[in-house]
Design a protein around this motif. Structure first.
Motif, PDB file in Angstrom:
ATOM      1  N   HIS A  52       0.917  -1.003   0.144  1.00  0.00           N
ATOM      2  CA  HIS A  52       0.101  -0.117  -0.173  1.00  0.00           C
ATOM      3  C   HIS A  52       0.903   1.217  -0.189  1.00  0.00           C
ATOM      4  O   HIS A  52       1.437   1.614   1.249  1.00  0.00           O
ATOM      5  CB  HIS A  52      -0.967   0.101   1.185  1.00  0.00           C
ATOM      6  N   LYS A  53       1.118   1.914  -1.033  1.00  0.00           N
ATOM      7  CA  LYS A  53       1.937   3.126  -1.080  1.00  0.00           C
ATOM      8  C   LYS A  53       1.263   4.074  -0.477  1.00  0.00           C
ATOM      9  O   LYS A  53      -0.221   4.256  -0.589  1.00  0.00           O
ATOM     10  CB  LYS A  53       2.204   3.500  -2.778  1.00  0.00           C
ATOM     11  N   ALA A  54       2.029   4.930   0.023  1.00  0.00           N
ATOM     12  CA  ALA A  54       1.613   6.168   0.825  1.00  0.00           C
ATOM     13  C   ALA A  54       0.388   7.029   0.072  1.00  0.00           C
ATOM     14  O   ALA A  54      -0.513   7.373   0.807  1.00  0.00           O
ATOM     15  CB  ALA A  54       2.580   6.989   1.364  1.00  0.00           C
ATOM     16  N   ASP A  55       0.536   7.272  -1.356  1.00  0.00           N
ATOM     17  CA  ASP A  55      -0.190   7.952  -2.074  1.00  0.00           C
ATOM     18  C   ASP A  55      -1.612   7.196  -2.431  1.00  0.00           C
ATOM     19  O   ASP A  55      -2.522   8.060  -3.075  1.00  0.00           O
ATOM     20  CB  ASP A  55       0.481   8.505  -3.489  1.00  0.00           C
ATOM     21  N   THR A  56      -1.750   5.824  -2.130  1.00  0.00           N
ATOM     22  CA  THR A  56      -2.906   5.236  -2.240  1.00  0.00           C
ATOM     23  C   THR A  56      -3.973   5.195  -1.104  1.00  0.00           C
ATOM     24  O   THR A  56      -5.005   4.687  -1.250  1.00  0.00           O
ATOM     25  CB  THR A  56      -2.566   3.925  -2.798  1.00  0.00           C
ATOM     26  N   ARG A  57      -3.575   5.718  -0.222  1.00  0.00           N
ATOM     27  CA  ARG A  57      -4.186   5.850   1.042  1.00  0.00           C
ATOM     28  C   ARG A  57      -5.554   6.540   0.928  1.00  0.00           C
ATOM     29  O   ARG A  57      -5.464   7.778   0.178  1.00  0.00           O
ATOM     30  CB  ARG A  57      -3.710   6.257   2.211  1.00  0.00           C
ATOM     31  N   GLY A  58      -6.868   6.322   1.642  1.00  0.00           N
ATOM     32  CA  GLY A  58      -7.738   7.272   1.653  1.00  0.00           C
ATOM     33  C   GLY A  58      -7.452   8.533   2.297  1.00  0.00           C
ATOM     34  O   GLY A  58      -6.370   8.535   3.176  1.00  0.00           O
ATOM     35  N   HIS A  59      -7.945   9.796   2.241  1.00  0.00           N
ATOM     36  CA  HIS A  59      -7.638  11.100   2.578  1.00  0.00           C
ATOM     37  C   HIS A  59      -9.045  11.635   3.081  1.00  0.00           C
ATOM     38  O   HIS A  59      -9.873  11.567   2.362  1.00  0.00           O
ATOM     39  CB  HIS A  59      -7.037  11.803   1.722  1.00  0.00           C
ATOM     40  N   ALA A  60      -8.905  12.388   4.349  1.00  0.00           N
ATOM     41  CA  ALA A  60     -10.332  12.911   4.781  1.00  0.00           C
ATOM     42  C   ALA A  60      -9.481  14.353   5.445  1.00  0.00           C
ATOM     43  O   ALA A  60      -8.612  14.100   6.197  1.00  0.00           O
ATOM     44  CB  ALA A  60     -10.823  12.468   5.782  1.00  0.00           C
ATOM     45  N   SER A  61      -9.994  15.549   4.917  1.00  0.00           N
ATOM     46  CA  SER A  61      -9.454  16.708   5.500  1.00  0.00           C
ATOM     47  C   SER A  61     -10.810  17.549   6.003  1.00  0.00           C
ATOM     48  O   SER A  61     -11.612  17.848   5.304  1.00  0.00           O
ATOM     49  CB  SER A  61      -9.059  17.640   4.586  1.00  0.00           C
ATOM     50  N   HIS A  62     -10.876  17.748   7.329  1.00  0.00           N
ATOM     51  CA  HIS A  62     -11.896  18.076   7.957  1.00  0.00           C
ATOM     52  C   HIS A  62     -11.539  19.693   8.561  1.00  0.00           C
ATOM     53  O   HIS A  62     -12.112  20.338   9.533  1.00  0.00           O
ATOM     54  CB  HIS A  62     -12.295  17.379   9.321  1.00  0.00           C
ATOM     55  N   GLY A  63     -10.532  20.364   7.845  1.00  0.00           N
ATOM     56  CA  GLY A  63     -10.181  21.448   8.532  1.00  0.00           C
ATOM     57  C   GLY A  63      -9.135  21.370   9.639  1.00  0.00           C
ATOM     58  O   GLY A  63      -8.166  21.649   9.107  1.00  0.00           O
ATOM     59  N   TRP A  64      -9.776  21.264  10.687  1.00  0.00           N
ATOM     60  CA  TRP A  64      -8.946  21.020  11.855  1.00  0.00           C
ATOM     61  C   TRP A  64      -8.216  19.490  12.014  1.00  0.00           C
ATOM     62  O   TRP A  64      -7.317  19.193  12.758  1.00  0.00           O
ATOM     63  CB  TRP A  64      -9.865  21.270  13.111  1.00  0.00           C
ATOM     64  N   LEU A  65      -8.606  18.563  11.304  1.00  0.00           N
ATOM     65  CA  LEU A  65      -8.322  17.246  11.238  1.00  0.00           C
ATOM     66  C   LEU A  65      -7.756  16.773   9.838  1.00  0.00           C
ATOM     67  O   LEU A  65      -8.662  17.081   8.886  1.00  0.00           O
ATOM     68  CB  LEU A  65      -9.265  16.174  11.875  1.00  0.00           C
ATOM     69  N   ASN A  66      -6.437  16.225   9.535  1.00  0.00           N
ATOM     70  CA  ASN A  66      -6.107  15.892   8.196  1.00  0.00           C
ATOM     71  C   ASN A  66      -5.739  14.333   8.653  1.00  0.00           C
ATOM     72  O   ASN A  66      -4.910  14.029   9.364  1.00  0.00           O
ATOM     73  CB  ASN A  66      -4.804  16.736   7.797  1.00  0.00           C
ATOM     74  N   SER A  67      -6.355  13.515   7.829  1.00  0.00           N
ATOM     75  CA  SER A  67      -6.224  12.085   8.107  1.00  0.00           C
ATOM     76  C   SER A  67      -6.156  11.234   6.775  1.00  0.00           C
ATOM     77  O   SER A  67      -6.825  11.693   5.892  1.00  0.00           O
ATOM     78  CB  SER A  67      -7.715  11.614   8.962  1.00  0.00           C
ATOM     79  N   TYR A  68      -5.151  10.225   6.958  1.00  0.00           N
ATOM     80  CA  TYR A  68      -4.950   9.576   5.881  1.00  0.00           C
ATOM     81  C   TYR A  68      -5.364   8.155   6.458  1.00  0.00           C
ATOM     82  O   TYR A  68      -4.997   7.626   7.509  1.00  0.00           O
ATOM     83  CB  TYR A  68      -3.490   9.414   5.539  1.00  0.00           C
ATOM     84  N   HIS A  69      -5.986   7.204   5.540  1.00  0.00           N
ATOM     85  CA  HIS A  69      -6.467   5.847   5.970  1.00  0.00           C
ATOM     86  C   HIS A  69      -5.963   4.844   5.262  1.00  0.00           C
ATOM     87  O   HIS A  69      -6.082   4.710   3.963  1.00  0.00           O
ATOM     88  CB  HIS A  69      -8.064   5.933   5.848  1.00  0.00           C
ATOM     89  N   SER A  70      -5.101   3.997   5.837  1.00  0.00           N
ATOM     90  CA  SER A  70      -4.463   3.009   5.024  1.00  0.00           C
ATOM     91  C   SER A  70      -5.730   1.645   4.888  1.00  0.00           C
ATOM     92  O   SER A  70      -5.484   0.889   3.891  1.00  0.00           O
ATOM     93  CB  SER A  70      -3.372   2.003   6.050  1.00  0.00           C
ATOM     94  N   PHE A  71      -6.839   1.740   5.408  1.00  0.00           N
ATOM     95  CA  PHE A  71      -7.712   0.861   5.306  1.00  0.00           C
ATOM     96  C   PHE A  71      -8.937   1.723   5.294  1.00  0.00           C
ATOM     97  O   PHE A  71      -9.314   2.821   5.969  1.00  0.00           O
ATOM     98  CB  PHE A  71      -7.824  -0.119   6.503  1.00  0.00           C
ATOM     99  N   SER A  72     -10.125   0.997   4.678  1.00  0.00           N
ATOM    100  CA  SER A  72     -11.425   1.664   4.560  1.00  0.00           C
ATOM    101  C   SER A  72     -11.785   2.390   6.020  1.00  0.00           C
ATOM    102  O   SER A  72     -11.886   1.783   7.037  1.00  0.00           O
ATOM    103  CB  SER A  72     -12.630   0.676   4.300  1.00  0.00           C
ATOM    104  N   PHE A  73     -12.322   3.698   6.015  1.00  0.00           N
ATOM    105  CA  PHE A  73     -12.494   4.457   7.261  1.00  0.00           C
ATOM    106  C   PHE A  73     -13.644   5.747   6.947  1.00  0.00           C
ATOM    107  O   PHE A  73     -13.030   6.114   6.039  1.00  0.00           O
ATOM    108  CB  PHE A  73     -11.350   4.843   7.851  1.00  0.00           C
ATOM    109  N   GLY A  74     -14.620   5.803   7.468  1.00  0.00           N
ATOM    110  CA  GLY A  74     -15.417   7.045   7.404  1.00  0.00           C
ATOM    111  C   GLY A  74     -15.853   6.954   5.992  1.00  0.00           C
ATOM    112  O   GLY A  74     -16.602   6.107   5.526  1.00  0.00           O
TER     113      GLY A  74
END
Length: 238
Positions: A7-29
Motif C-alpha cells: 500500500h503506497k502512501a499516495d494510495t491511502r484514503g484521505h479526509a480533510s476536516h479543516g482541523w483534522l487531516n487524516s490518511y487511512h490505510s484501510f477503509s474508514f469513514g
C-alpha cells in the motif's frame, strides 16, 4: 512462499476536516475500498494530524482494541472510565472498548499540532470489561533494534490487548539490518514506514508506505537510509 501486499502512501484514503487531516490505510469513514478493509485483525490504521486547540469530542466505541501512538505534540485523553491523561511522542496508549466506552481526544496546545497513529484491532474476546493502559517507552530501546511496545501478555514488554498481536518500533541508522520472526503461527505482519527508506523481504518502502507479509515464518529488514518504522504482528484469521 510468502504472500505480500503493498500500500503506497499516495494510495491511502484521505479526509480533510479543516482541523483534522487524516490518511487511512484501510477503509474508514467516507473512504471505502472493498480491497482494503483490513489486514487480518488489523482493521484501522489512521495517520492523523490535529490542529492546535482542536480534537475529537466525546464519542463511543465497543468491541475493538484501540491503540494510539503519538508522533508529535501532546494529546489529552478523557474517557467514561474517569481516565484523564496526556499522551506524547514516546508514549503508547491502548484501550479495550469491550462492552462500550466513550472517550475524547484533544490537542490543548494553542501553538502546535499533534500527529498520531490511531490503530484499531478486532479483539479475540467480545464484551470484555473496558480497560485503559498507557506507557512511556524508552526511545533508546528502539535504536538499531526492535522495541516491543504491545503484546497479548500483561507481564510482557509494552501495553497489552485482547488479541494475539505484537507491535514493535524500530529507529534504524542507514545500513542496519535485522531479521524478524513472526510470533505466532497463522499471524502476518503489517509494516508501516514512519520515515526513511526500508527494504522488507526485497520490497523497497518509503515514508508512510504500508506493507503486509504472511505465509512465512520470518523476513529481513534493512534500512536504506536512517529510518523509523512500526511492525504489527497480527492474526490473519479473525
Amino acid at each position: 512462499m510468502a504472500q505480500t501486499t503493498l500500500h503506497k502512501a499516495d494510495t491511502r484514503g484521505h479526509a480533510s476536516h479543516g482541523w483534522l487531516n487524516s490518511y487511512h490505510s484501510f477503509s474508514f469513514g467516507t473512504y471505502y475500498n472493498p480491497e482494503r478493509m483490513n489486514f487480518g485483525a488489523l482493521r484501522v490504521l489512521n495517520d492523523d494530524t490535529v490542529d492546535a486547540g482542536m480534537g475529537f469530542g466525546k464519542h463511543p466505541h465497543d468491541n475493538m482494541e484501540i491503540i494510539s501512538i503519538p508522533l508529535e505534540g501532546d494529546l489529552e485523553h478523557k474517557d467514561s472510565m474517569n481516565n484523564v491523561a496526556v499522551i506524547k511522542n514516546g508514549d503508547i496508549q491502548a484501550m479495550s472498548a469491550g462492552t462500550g466506552i466513550y472517550h475524547s481526544e484533544y490537542n490543548n496546545d494553542r501553538d502546535k499540532r499533534v500527529k498520531f497513529l490511531q490503530i484499531w484491532l478486532y479483539p479475540n474476546k467480545k464484551n470484555v470489561e473496558p480497560r485503559y493502559d498507557q506507557l512511556t517507552l524508552d526511545l533508546a530501546d528502539r535504536h538499531n533494534k526492535l522495541q516491543q511496545v504491545l503484546s497479548p501478555n500483561a507481564n510482557d514488554a509494552g501495553v497489552w490487548i485482547h488479541q494475539d498481536a505484537w507491535f514493535h518500533l524500530g529507529k534504524f541508522d542507514k545500513g542496519i539490518s535485522t531479521e524478524y520472526t513472526i510470533k505466532k503461527a497463522g499471524n502476518g505482519v503489517y509494516a508501516f514506514i514512519l520515515s526513511g527508506e526500508v527494504i522488507i523481504n526485497g520490497q523497497t518502502l518509503n515514508t508512510r508506505d504500508g506493507f503486509g507479509i504472511w505465509d512465512t515464518n520470518k523476513f529481513d529488514i534493512t534500512a536504506n537510509t536512517d529510518a523509523e518504522f512500526l511492525l504489527m504482528d497480527v492474526p490473519m484469521i479473525i
